[in-house]
Design a protein around this motif. Sequence first.
Motif, short mmCIF file in Angstrom:
data_model
loop_
_atom_site.label_atom_id
_atom_site.label_comp_id
_atom_site.label_asym_id
_atom_site.label_seq_id
_atom_site.Cartn_x
_atom_site.Cartn_y
_atom_site.Cartn_z
N THR A 721 0.83 -1.21 0.00
CA THR A 721 0.00 0.00 0.00
C THR A 721 0.87 1.26 0.00
N ARG A 722 2.03 1.18 0.62
CA ARG A 722 2.91 2.35 0.71
C ARG A 722 3.78 2.51 -0.52
N PRO A 725 2.41 3.00 -7.60
CA PRO A 725 1.12 2.47 -8.06
C PRO A 725 1.17 1.03 -8.55
N ARG A 729 -1.02 -1.79 -6.43
CA ARG A 729 -2.14 -2.48 -7.05
C ARG A 729 -2.25 -3.94 -6.61
N SER A 760 -8.23 2.36 0.22
CA SER A 760 -7.31 3.51 0.17
C SER A 760 -6.51 3.51 -1.12
N VAL A 761 -6.06 2.34 -1.56
CA VAL A 761 -5.30 2.25 -2.82
C VAL A 761 -6.20 2.60 -4.00
N ARG A 763 -8.91 4.42 -4.18
CA ARG A 763 -9.25 5.85 -4.24
C ARG A 763 -8.04 6.70 -4.57
N ARG A 764 -6.88 6.34 -4.03
CA ARG A 764 -5.68 7.13 -4.31
C ARG A 764 -5.31 7.09 -5.78
N HIS A 765 -5.57 5.96 -6.43
CA HIS A 765 -5.17 5.81 -7.83
C HIS A 765 -6.35 5.95 -8.80
N GLU A 771 -12.62 0.23 -6.40
CA GLU A 771 -13.32 0.89 -5.29
C GLU A 771 -14.72 0.31 -5.12
#
Length: 1019
Positions: A721-722, A725, A729, A760-761, A763-765, A771
């Motif tokens: 997650t950190r 991209p 994924r 979180s991943v 939405r961030r990407h 999602e």
Amino acid sequence: MRIQAGGSAVRITAPKQRTVLAMLLARAGHVVPVRSLVTEVWDDRPPRSAVANLRTYLTQLRKLLPPSADPAAERLVTSEAGYLLRVEPEEFDLFQFEELSGRGGRALARRDPGAALDAYGRALSLWEGMAAEDVPLGPSLREVVARLTDRYLGVVEEHTEIQLLLGRYPEAVGRLREVVAHYPLRERLHGQLMVALYRSGDVVGALEAFAVARRVLAEELGIDPGPDLLRLHQAVLRRDASLLAPPEPAPLPMAAPPEPGCRAARCRGERAPVEHVPGERGPGERGPRQLPLAPKVFVGRTAELARLRAALTADPGPGGGPAVLALHGPGGTGKSALALRAAHAVAGRYPDGQLYVDLQGTSPGMQPLTPAEALGRFLRALGVPPDEVPAAAAEAAALYQSSLAGRRVLVVLDNAVGATQVAPLLPADAGCAALVTSRVALTTMDAVPVAVGLLSEDDCVRMLTALAGEHRVAAEPGAAAEIARLCGCHPLAMRIAGARLAARPDWSLTRFGERLRDHRDRLDELRAPGLSLRSCFEAGYDTLTGAAQAAFRRFGVLDVPEMGVELAAALAGTGRKEAEAALDELAEARLLEPVPEGRYRVHDLLRLFAVELAAVHDRQRDRTRALRRALDAYLGLCREMRDLLQPHLRGGGRRRSGGRDTAPQPGGGPGQAPQSGGGPGQASQSGRGREPGPLLNGPAAAVRWFDTELRCLVAAAAQATRGEPDVARFVTELMPLVKAVAMKGGHWRELETLSRLAISVARRHGDRPAEAATLVTLGLLEWRAGRAEEARDLMSRALELWREVGDREAEGLALHNLGWLSMQTGDLGSALDHITASLRLLEAHGSSRVGLVGHNLGEVLLRLGRHAEAVRRFERCLAVRRADGDLYGESITLAALGRAYGLLDQRERALAALEEALARCGETGNREDEWEARLARSEMLLRQGDPAAAEADLVRVLELTARIGDPYGQAAGARQLARARSALADPRAEADARRAGELFADRALRRDPALERLLTARM
């Protein structure tokens, strides 16, 4: 340190450069790793530019150093492993010193004192001052200098012995005064100086030399002179004639003058006037007492210590051999402390002496002792004169056994490297015993193995109390426990933590815990004068081959608590066979610990060490590639597991070609909508790159693997997650592959963690399909937590996202999810409408989710009381799932069909369906439906008059629901168990009924209407 080239001095003024050169010289002819040089120069606190600075120093050294004696050979060689300084024997005074002192020892052994005196004298002439006195020393060089100094003083003492034998007293006095001034704590030198002065006729000088020795020892160490020096003092006061040296051809080691009645004199430089038996002591002489001081702070190990004491104090049976106990465990776990504690506790049982040797198996900067070296030390300690110690190892071993025969001697062999080193040192006499410590388990040796592992958290807190102070720990017990956890309950780490707190009484335990909490600095914090956790780990790492070192560094790339061979091979980029070999080597070096299921665990602090090594030795892009390979391997294995349990989803989620990998949740819960493809790497698309193996050889094995691996998958997802991209994924790719198995296995907590990471991943990407799919799982989790409205909001938002994306199949599944939620909340009309609409849409698209939605349509019909319709729907659904090979779906639908038959009171059909359902649940690890099927079967068995069989089912129901955390299952199971036990006249029935009543009294308890109707119909 002085360098000359062609008669001219080469000036190296920079202190750090001198340290680097000294380190290379200390290991001349061998590769010195970059990490070792960095640690030596900066002492565990390197700056970020350390490696770059080191390269600069080495470049400058290349320019300063004279060329190699061999024009074709490079003086300073660079390799992947580190740097090597090529030095010829005639170019280096240390090599010459070793050669000359060895020549002197050999001359002494053949009774040629003249040649020995000459060789020793030439060796000593090479020394000017103290070893490396102008070089800043790091941990390894301090060990090297200590070893060289000890060797130098040993040569001084042997050289003096020969001078005393040959009557060269003034020469001996001159050198001894100079050496004693530099090394005033060496008692043997003081004794030799007393003898030399006495034989020179200077009795007053001899007494003054003793007074100086007594004063220095008292001021520096707070101790009195030893018994040998005291007896020598008394002999000088008596003007004992035996102190005058007879003209003998060979020297003897120093000892006190003979006691009255002693059969062999042992004065410094004096030979006994009677025949001497090697290794035999006269009446009144004590055997060697070589045990180092026992550790003052010692906690835990109660069982191990009792076991050692029992073995060491037991009388050997007829024909029995000596007790040999081999303590083994990772570095820093306190093996030596335990061995010494036990040895001191039983020393009285071995009145003829206790021998001790540090075999230097893992001592930084030091080579392991050879058996011959250790035997020589032991024989001299047992009273064999140096000139009578055989040079051949086999002869020395035979004399050693002869010297121990008939005696009770305890032998402690500390820090062994392996069984080959230890075997010649083990006593053969049954009256003796041996304690051996080593990192590797000495399984080829005839010894009782004693594993020494980590301490318990309570013992760690006790150690901290002893070191830092009882009042400090009592004031902050929570902080003390946290320090123990941050140290991983590692004994050496706790010892260092206690030492640091003791040195800083102004620190609170909370403050020190905060310093440890940053994993980047934790190893720096865990060091104290003379103690370094990093050095302890380095000692094991330095013994490894290059392949094993690279494999160990990979444990710093992926932050998981343990791993199997497949993952290790993926990280290293090697085949399974190569990975197994590297893991075996790491386990033998005790840098990894084998755990069940063919897996390996690395301690948290060792993982931090691996992270540091990877940062120094491996390029960032190589570390990233290794991480991607590992994540791809995880995805490939999870995909294999999904394909075994739900083969109809292999290659895509639709019956027609062209679909994507959509990984739905089987019937009985909300469906998993399609997700976007891609992943950390190409292998994630098909699981390619993993060698065929027995890991996932069937559904049951796949579920076992998942149960074992799940916490590692969660840890890997948290790390991914950190990341960038393409790495992050991994989390959204993982979710659809594991959701069904996690749900049906009752792993709700882990599923929630993965879902939070995935959302979180996504939405961030901006990954809207991911999602939407994750929102469904979060909605399910909200419903389980009793928050139905929040669940509806999340599932409605998922429907909106699928409509925005334009995926009609996913939209149909989202309608089904809302229908499922309506069914669970009792709105059966809305549930029927949503699920019917979903079914029409999915059938139109040829979706593989038709079986899932058809199943939940049957569940709605069952709750509406339309039992016969529900049976027909379940039977149609079962046919579809069997045709698909969907084992999960088959287990779920069979359990529902059994309930439906039961509501129709078709007992035989119900029992047959439930029996088959339980078989499928066992194959797939479906605990959620297993407890429901057993609960339904218990009702059928009670109706059939078999309460004993019902009781067995219900005990399992309570086990499963306790593990999963299902309150309704606990309540209904207790109620049914009360009925079964009542029928069996079991007095426990009353307690079961009381507990069921308490559970059902909870107004928040969510009941299953159809199951309740079945269970309560006959009550």
